[in-house]
Design a protein around this motif. Structure first.
Motif, short mmCIF file in Angstrom:
data_model
loop_
_atom_site.label_atom_id
_atom_site.label_comp_id
_atom_site.label_asym_id
_atom_site.label_seq_id
_atom_site.Cartn_x
_atom_site.Cartn_y
_atom_site.Cartn_z
N ARG A 25 0.93 -1.53 -0.04
CA ARG A 25 0.23 0.23 0.12
C ARG A 25 0.97 1.18 0.28
NH1 ARG A 25 -3.71 -2.33 4.35
NH2 ARG A 25 -4.70 -3.93 2.88
N ASP A 26 1.67 1.23 0.44
CA ASP A 26 2.59 2.17 0.98
C ASP A 26 3.79 3.08 -0.76
OD1 ASP A 26 4.37 4.69 1.57
OD2 ASP A 26 5.79 2.99 1.92
N LEU A 27 3.53 1.61 -1.13
CA LEU A 27 4.05 1.69 -2.92
C LEU A 27 3.49 2.09 -3.27
CD1 LEU A 27 6.69 1.08 -4.56
CD2 LEU A 27 5.96 -1.43 -4.57
N SER A 29 1.11 3.91 -3.08
CA SER A 29 0.99 5.35 -2.45
C SER A 29 1.61 6.60 -3.04
CB SER A 29 1.21 5.68 -1.40
OG SER A 29 0.28 6.79 -0.10
N ARG A 30 3.17 5.65 -3.21
CA ARG A 30 4.17 6.81 -3.31
C ARG A 30 4.47 6.74 -4.81
NH1 ARG A 30 9.03 4.17 -2.06
NH2 ARG A 30 8.04 2.29 -1.34
N LEU A 31 3.79 5.30 -4.93
CA LEU A 31 3.62 5.84 -6.49
C LEU A 31 2.37 6.62 -7.88
CD1 LEU A 31 3.97 2.33 -8.21
CD2 LEU A 31 5.62 4.13 -8.46
N ARG A 33 1.64 9.21 -5.37
CA ARG A 33 2.25 10.76 -5.56
C ARG A 33 2.81 11.61 -6.57
NH1 ARG A 33 2.03 9.31 -0.38
NH2 ARG A 33 4.74 9.00 -0.21
N ALA A 34 4.24 9.78 -6.87
CA ALA A 34 5.05 10.85 -8.28
C ALA A 34 4.39 10.43 -9.90
CB ALA A 34 6.11 9.50 -7.53
N GLU A 35 3.35 10.11 -10.10
CA GLU A 35 2.44 10.06 -10.98
C GLU A 35 3.29 9.78 -11.73
OE1 GLU A 35 1.96 14.32 -12.53
OE2 GLU A 35 0.47 14.83 -10.87
N THR A 36 3.24 8.32 -11.03
CA THR A 36 4.66 7.23 -12.64
C THR A 36 3.16 7.08 -13.56
OG1 THR A 36 5.24 6.49 -10.56
CG2 THR A 36 5.59 4.87 -12.42
#
Length: 138
Positions: A25-27, A29-31, A33-36
């Motif tokens: 879930r953390d991964l 979320s970070r992806l 936010r980074a607009e991957t």
């Protein structure tokens, strides 16, 4: 049992691991936010060239691979992922058909060093496994 059923069973078995779920879930979320997703290649886009180390520590260039013919690239999370290991084995089984059609296969992971070599050896993979430690190619 079909591959789809086996993968579904693996997902179900590992969804009960709370630490893994939190990390996943953390991964995500970070992806997000980074607009991957917005930066990902689209259908028909050419993959940018790369140079990555293989399981033996030799640098492998995408141009070198493409000079041999069409290239299928599989990205996987690492040798800790049972879902990924299953896919790597299935890809090994499909390799003769891929090669008969003139293609080749390479798998790319953030794993490095011993983990890279162990995956290739333990899973008995005959195709290249490359290390993308910082995720720049992925």
């Amino acid at each position: 049992m079909s591959l789809e059923d086996e993968l579904s069973q693996l997902r179900t078995e590992h969804q009960t691991d709370e630490k893994l779920l939190i990390a996943y879930r953390d991964l995500l979320s970070r992806l997000g936010r980074a607009e991957t997703g917005e930066q990902a290649l689209r259908l028909g886009d050419a993959m940018p060239p790369f140079i990555l180390p293989d399981a033996e520590g030799r640098l492998v260039a995408s141009d070198e691979l493409l000079a041999k013919g069409p290239l299928v690239v599989n990205f996987f999370r690492g040798n800790w992922c049972p879902y990924c290991l299953k896919m790597l084995k299935e890809l090994e089984g499909a390799l003769p058909q891929l090669e008969a059609a003139g293609g080749q296969l390479v798998a790319i992971t953030p794993d490095t060093g011993r983990h890279l070599a162990d995956t290739k050896r333990v899973q008995r993979l005959s195709y290249e496994i490359l290390s993308d430690v910082d995720g720049a190619v992925g």
